[in-house]
Scaffold this motif. Structure first.
Motif, mmCIF file in Angstrom:
data_model
loop_
_atom_site.group_PDB
_atom_site.id
_atom_site.type_symbol
_atom_site.label_atom_id
_atom_site.label_comp_id
_atom_site.label_asym_id
_atom_site.label_seq_id
_atom_site.Cartn_x
_atom_site.Cartn_y
_atom_site.Cartn_z
ATOM 1 N N GLU A 137 0.845 -1.198 0.000
ATOM 2 C CA GLU A 137 0.000 0.000 0.000
ATOM 3 C C GLU A 137 0.878 1.244 0.000
ATOM 4 O OE1 GLU A 137 -3.331 0.326 -0.082
ATOM 5 O OE2 GLU A 137 -3.731 -1.823 0.009
ATOM 6 N N ARG A 138 0.522 2.213 -0.821
ATOM 7 C CA ARG A 138 1.188 3.512 -0.754
ATOM 8 C C ARG A 138 0.756 4.187 0.536
ATOM 9 N NH1 ARG A 138 2.392 5.936 -6.556
ATOM 10 N NH2 ARG A 138 2.906 3.948 -7.519
ATOM 11 N N PRO A 176 4.243 10.792 1.381
ATOM 12 C CA PRO A 176 4.290 10.763 -0.082
ATOM 13 C C PRO A 176 5.576 10.137 -0.618
ATOM 14 C CG PRO A 176 3.503 12.891 0.688
ATOM 15 C CD PRO A 176 3.975 12.135 1.899
ATOM 16 N N GLY A 177 5.415 9.263 -1.616
ATOM 17 C CA GLY A 177 6.560 8.614 -2.247
ATOM 18 C C GLY A 177 6.996 7.332 -1.569
ATOM 19 N N VAL A 229 8.087 -6.604 6.891
ATOM 20 C CA VAL A 229 7.324 -5.410 6.541
ATOM 21 C C VAL A 229 8.323 -4.320 6.162
ATOM 22 C CG1 VAL A 229 5.664 -3.699 7.318
ATOM 23 C CG2 VAL A 229 5.468 -6.072 8.119
ATOM 24 N N PHE A 230 8.247 -3.873 4.910
ATOM 25 C CA PHE A 230 9.149 -2.877 4.352
ATOM 26 C C PHE A 230 8.464 -1.509 4.314
ATOM 27 C CE2 PHE A 230 10.237 -6.901 2.527
ATOM 28 C CZ PHE A 230 11.597 -6.898 2.285
ATOM 29 N N VAL A 231 9.214 -0.448 4.598
ATOM 30 C CA VAL A 231 8.798 0.915 4.282
ATOM 31 C C VAL A 231 9.884 1.424 3.340
ATOM 32 C CG1 VAL A 231 8.348 3.240 5.117
ATOM 33 C CG2 VAL A 231 7.599 1.260 6.471
ATOM 34 N N GLY A 270 7.555 1.578 -5.639
ATOM 35 C CA GLY A 270 8.097 0.848 -6.776
ATOM 36 C C GLY A 270 9.513 0.336 -6.621
ATOM 37 N N ALA A 271 10.130 0.497 -5.459
ATOM 38 C CA ALA A 271 11.515 0.061 -5.247
ATOM 39 C C ALA A 271 11.639 -1.455 -5.331
ATOM 40 C CB ALA A 271 12.015 0.534 -3.889
#
Length: 137
Positions: free
Chosen positions: A37-38, A43-44, A122-124, A128-129
Motif C-alpha cells: 500500500e502507498r 508521499p513517495g 514489513v518494508f517501508v 516501486g523500489a
C-alpha cells in the motif's frame, strides 16, 4: 483475534491473486507477497509485507533491502545478522528484529536443519523500489 500461520497463509494466497509485488530471493527460501500500500501520509513511500518461508537448512545469500524492514518470526527459528545491528542472533517464533536503511543483511537462514521456519517482513520503502538486492551494494 490471535493470528495463526493459517491466517497468514490464507492472506498470502489471497494477496497473490490481487497484487504483484516484485521480490527477489535465494535458494532455500520462498518469498510470498502479502500486501503493498502507498502511504498517503508519507508521499513517495509504500508499506509492503511479505512472508518468507525457509526450508530446513534454507538460507538467503548476503543482501540489502530498500528502506527499513521490520521482521517478525512466525514459526521456527531464524538466524539473522545485519551490518548495523550487531552479531548473528537466533530469533524464535514471536520475536522480531529491525533492519535500518542502508544496512546489509549478512546472514538470513533457518536455524534448524530439520524444521521449516517463516517470518513476516514489513518494508517501508520508496514507491516501486526493488525490495531486495543480492550481492554487494
Amino acid at each position: 483475534m490471535k493470528f495463526t500461520m493459517h491466517h497468514v497463509t490464507v492472506a498470502a494466497v489471497v494477496a497473490l491473486a490481487i497484487v504483484g509485488i516484485p521480490t527477489a530471493h535465494a535458494e532455500g527460501d520462498k518469498v510470498t507477497p502479502v500486501r503493498s500500500e502507498r502511504l498517503p501520509n508519507v508521499p513517495g513511500k509504500s508499506l509492503t509485507a511479505v512472508v518468507v518461508n525457509y526450508e530446513p537448512g534454507g538460507k538467503s545469500a548476503s543482501h540489502h533491502h530498500a528502506g527499513s524492514v521490520f521482521a517478525y518470526v512466525l514459526s521456527g527459528s531464524i538466524r539473522s545478522e545485519n551490518s548495523a545491528t550487531g552479531p548473528a542472533r537466533v530469533y524464535k517464533a514471536g520475536e522480531s528484529f529491525f533492519e535500518p536503511p542502508g544496512s546489509e543483511h549478512l546472514v538470513s537462514e533457518n536455524a534448524s536443519t530439520t524444521e521449516p521456519a517463516s517470518l513476516l517482513a514489513v518494508f517501508v520503502a520508496d514507491d516501486g523500489a526493488q525490495l531486495t538486492t543480492f550481492g554487494k551494494k
